[in-house]
Design a protein around this motif. Sequence first.
Motif, PDB file in Angstrom:
ATOM      1  N   ASN A  25     -24.521 -20.145  -2.139  1.00 15.55           N
ATOM      2  CA  ASN A  25     -24.228 -19.260  -3.269  1.00 15.55           C
ATOM      3  C   ASN A  25     -23.441 -17.927  -2.580  1.00 15.55           C
ATOM      4  O   ASN A  25     -21.958 -17.553  -3.575  1.00 15.55           O
ATOM      5  CB  ASN A  25     -25.199 -18.452  -3.985  1.00 15.55           C
ATOM      6  CG  ASN A  25     -25.757 -19.595  -4.630  1.00 15.55           C
ATOM      7  OD1 ASN A  25     -26.284 -20.452  -5.076  1.00 15.55           O
ATOM      8  ND2 ASN A  25     -27.870 -19.327  -4.345  1.00 15.55           N
ATOM      9  N   ALA A  26     -22.778 -17.104  -1.857  1.00 13.70           N
ATOM     10  CA  ALA A  26     -22.552 -16.009  -1.475  1.00 13.70           C
ATOM     11  C   ALA A  26     -21.117 -16.570  -1.457  1.00 13.70           C
ATOM     12  O   ALA A  26     -20.639 -15.924  -1.320  1.00 13.70           O
ATOM     13  CB  ALA A  26     -23.566 -15.599  -0.116  1.00 13.70           C
ATOM     14  N   LEU A  27     -20.399 -18.271  -0.345  1.00 15.04           N
ATOM     15  CA  LEU A  27     -19.649 -18.174  -0.418  1.00 15.04           C
ATOM     16  C   LEU A  27     -19.336 -18.655  -1.727  1.00 15.04           C
ATOM     17  O   LEU A  27     -17.927 -18.655  -1.779  1.00 15.04           O
ATOM     18  CB  LEU A  27     -19.423 -19.647   0.418  1.00 15.04           C
ATOM     19  CG  LEU A  27     -20.214 -19.423   2.468  1.00 15.04           C
ATOM     20  CD1 LEU A  27     -20.616 -21.155   3.369  1.00 15.04           C
ATOM     21  CD2 LEU A  27     -19.112 -18.897   2.658  1.00 15.04           C
ATOM     22  N   SER A  28     -19.826 -19.300  -2.237  1.00 19.69           N
ATOM     23  CA  SER A  28     -18.995 -19.184  -3.646  1.00 19.69           C
ATOM     24  C   SER A  28     -18.434 -17.935  -4.457  1.00 19.69           C
ATOM     25  O   SER A  28     -18.070 -18.034  -5.420  1.00 19.69           O
ATOM     26  CB  SER A  28     -20.267 -20.170  -4.780  1.00 19.69           C
ATOM     27  OG  SER A  28     -21.033 -19.425  -4.972  1.00 19.69           O
ATOM     28  N   LYS A  29     -19.103 -17.499  -4.565  1.00 25.56           N
ATOM     29  CA  LYS A  29     -18.390 -15.555  -4.184  1.00 25.56           C
ATOM     30  C   LYS A  29     -18.092 -14.990  -3.805  1.00 25.56           C
ATOM     31  O   LYS A  29     -16.950 -14.025  -4.605  1.00 25.56           O
ATOM     32  CB  LYS A  29     -19.947 -15.150  -4.785  1.00 25.56           C
ATOM     33  CG  LYS A  29     -20.946 -15.953  -5.957  1.00 25.56           C
ATOM     34  CD  LYS A  29     -22.553 -15.464  -6.309  1.00 25.56           C
ATOM     35  CE  LYS A  29     -23.280 -15.886  -7.933  1.00 25.56           C
ATOM     36  NZ  LYS A  29     -24.228 -15.455  -7.699  1.00 25.56           N
ATOM     37  N   GLY A  30     -17.468 -15.262  -2.402  1.00 25.11           N
ATOM     38  CA  GLY A  30     -16.583 -14.631  -1.463  1.00 25.11           C
ATOM     39  C   GLY A  30     -17.726 -13.573  -1.478  1.00 25.11           C
ATOM     40  O   GLY A  30     -17.033 -11.679  -0.764  1.00 25.11           O
ATOM     41  N   ASP A  31     -18.854 -13.419  -1.352  1.00 28.52           N
ATOM     42  CA  ASP A  31     -19.966 -12.182  -1.512  1.00 28.52           C
ATOM     43  C   ASP A  31     -20.193 -12.072   0.715  1.00 28.52           C
ATOM     44  O   ASP A  31     -20.870 -12.216   0.945  1.00 28.52           O
ATOM     45  CB  ASP A  31     -21.326 -12.682  -1.917  1.00 28.52           C
ATOM     46  CG  ASP A  31     -22.630 -11.501  -2.253  1.00 28.52           C
ATOM     47  OD1 ASP A  31     -21.847 -10.199  -0.743  1.00 28.52           O
ATOM     48  OD2 ASP A  31     -23.453 -11.222  -2.760  1.00 28.52           O
ATOM     49  N   GLN A  69      -7.635 -12.522   0.405  1.00 26.56           N
ATOM     50  CA  GLN A  69      -6.078 -13.159   0.042  1.00 26.56           C
ATOM     51  C   GLN A  69      -7.363 -14.767   0.028  1.00 26.56           C
ATOM     52  O   GLN A  69      -5.817 -15.223  -1.131  1.00 26.56           O
ATOM     53  CB  GLN A  69      -5.796 -13.764   1.516  1.00 26.56           C
ATOM     54  CG  GLN A  69      -5.484 -12.754   2.416  1.00 26.56           C
ATOM     55  CD  GLN A  69      -4.931 -13.233   3.751  1.00 26.56           C
ATOM     56  OE1 GLN A  69      -4.725 -14.059   4.650  1.00 26.56           O
ATOM     57  NE2 GLN A  69      -4.905 -11.629   4.719  1.00 26.56           N
ATOM     58  N   HIS A  70      -8.177 -14.876  -0.180  1.00 29.50           N
ATOM     59  CA  HIS A  70      -8.226 -16.437  -0.782  1.00 29.50           C
ATOM     60  C   HIS A  70      -9.549 -16.498  -1.915  1.00 29.50           C
ATOM     61  O   HIS A  70     -10.779 -16.991  -1.659  1.00 29.50           O
ATOM     62  CB  HIS A  70      -8.863 -17.261   0.168  1.00 29.50           C
ATOM     63  CG  HIS A  70      -7.601 -17.574   1.385  1.00 29.50           C
ATOM     64  ND1 HIS A  70      -6.591 -18.335   0.821  1.00 29.50           N
ATOM     65  CD2 HIS A  70      -7.639 -16.981   2.594  1.00 29.50           C
ATOM     66  CE1 HIS A  70      -5.999 -18.546   2.502  1.00 29.50           C
ATOM     67  NE2 HIS A  70      -6.570 -17.367   2.760  1.00 29.50           N
ATOM     68  N   ALA A  71      -9.374 -15.623  -3.007  1.00 26.70           N
ATOM     69  CA  ALA A  71     -10.323 -15.443  -3.995  1.00 26.70           C
ATOM     70  C   ALA A  71     -11.441 -16.873  -4.129  1.00 26.70           C
ATOM     71  O   ALA A  71     -10.635 -18.013  -4.651  1.00 26.70           O
ATOM     72  CB  ALA A  71      -9.722 -15.284  -5.361  1.00 26.70           C
ATOM     73  N   PRO A  72     -12.283 -16.666  -3.753  1.00 22.44           N
ATOM     74  CA  PRO A  72     -13.335 -17.764  -4.213  1.00 22.44           C
ATOM     75  C   PRO A  72     -13.614 -18.244  -5.340  1.00 22.44           C
ATOM     76  O   PRO A  72     -13.261 -17.696  -6.858  1.00 22.44           O
ATOM     77  CB  PRO A  72     -14.549 -18.066  -3.239  1.00 22.44           C
ATOM     78  CG  PRO A  72     -14.656 -16.372  -3.586  1.00 22.44           C
ATOM     79  CD  PRO A  72     -13.086 -15.590  -3.414  1.00 22.44           C
ATOM     80  N   GLY A  98      -8.788 -19.984  -5.058  1.00 22.07           N
ATOM     81  CA  GLY A  98      -7.257 -19.930  -6.054  1.00 22.07           C
ATOM     82  C   GLY A  98      -6.230 -20.542  -5.037  1.00 22.07           C
ATOM     83  O   GLY A  98      -5.110 -20.154  -5.239  1.00 22.07           O
ATOM     84  N   THR A  99      -5.864 -20.614  -3.855  1.00 18.44           N
ATOM     85  CA  THR A  99      -5.191 -20.645  -3.224  1.00 18.44           C
ATOM     86  C   THR A  99      -5.440 -22.592  -2.453  1.00 18.44           C
ATOM     87  O   THR A  99      -4.429 -22.730  -1.435  1.00 18.44           O
ATOM     88  CB  THR A  99      -5.225 -20.320  -1.875  1.00 18.44           C
ATOM     89  OG1 THR A  99      -6.462 -19.892  -0.860  1.00 18.44           O
ATOM     90  CG2 THR A  99      -4.024 -18.441  -2.266  1.00 18.44           C
TER      91      THR A  99
END
Length: 126
Positions: A25-31, A69-72, A98-99
């Motif tokens: 879940n944290a990876l999916s949000k970039g948390d 740099q890479h918004a999840p 986004g990248t």
Amino acid sequence: MNRLILLLFTCLLTIPVLGQSDVYNALSKGDVDAIANHLDNNVELCIFDQEDIFTRQKAISMLRDFFAQHAPKGFKQMHSGASKGRDANYAIGQLSTGTGTYRVYLYFDTRNDKQVIKELRIEHNR
């Protein structure tokens, strides 16, 4: 009595999975703060061509830079399993950003009855 033992055994088996789902879940949000809660003191971290064993604080800093740099957009677990003879698990998934989409490899080990991330790899999809 057998039902109680079965219930306790089932609960013990799900403890590592619960910690891992927090990481997904944290990876999916970039948390990064939530990911940091699961990092070991030293982590083998690979982000593209940067690979080494880093302190927890350095790994946190590098993950913050990556997600800046890479918004999840999401994370999907593809495979998971357990290491034979060890209290360790692994997971492989895809991180959409986004990248682009990246392959993520996680290796979890058990420290003091808690699942911790010993290795985290973020690689270009091939």
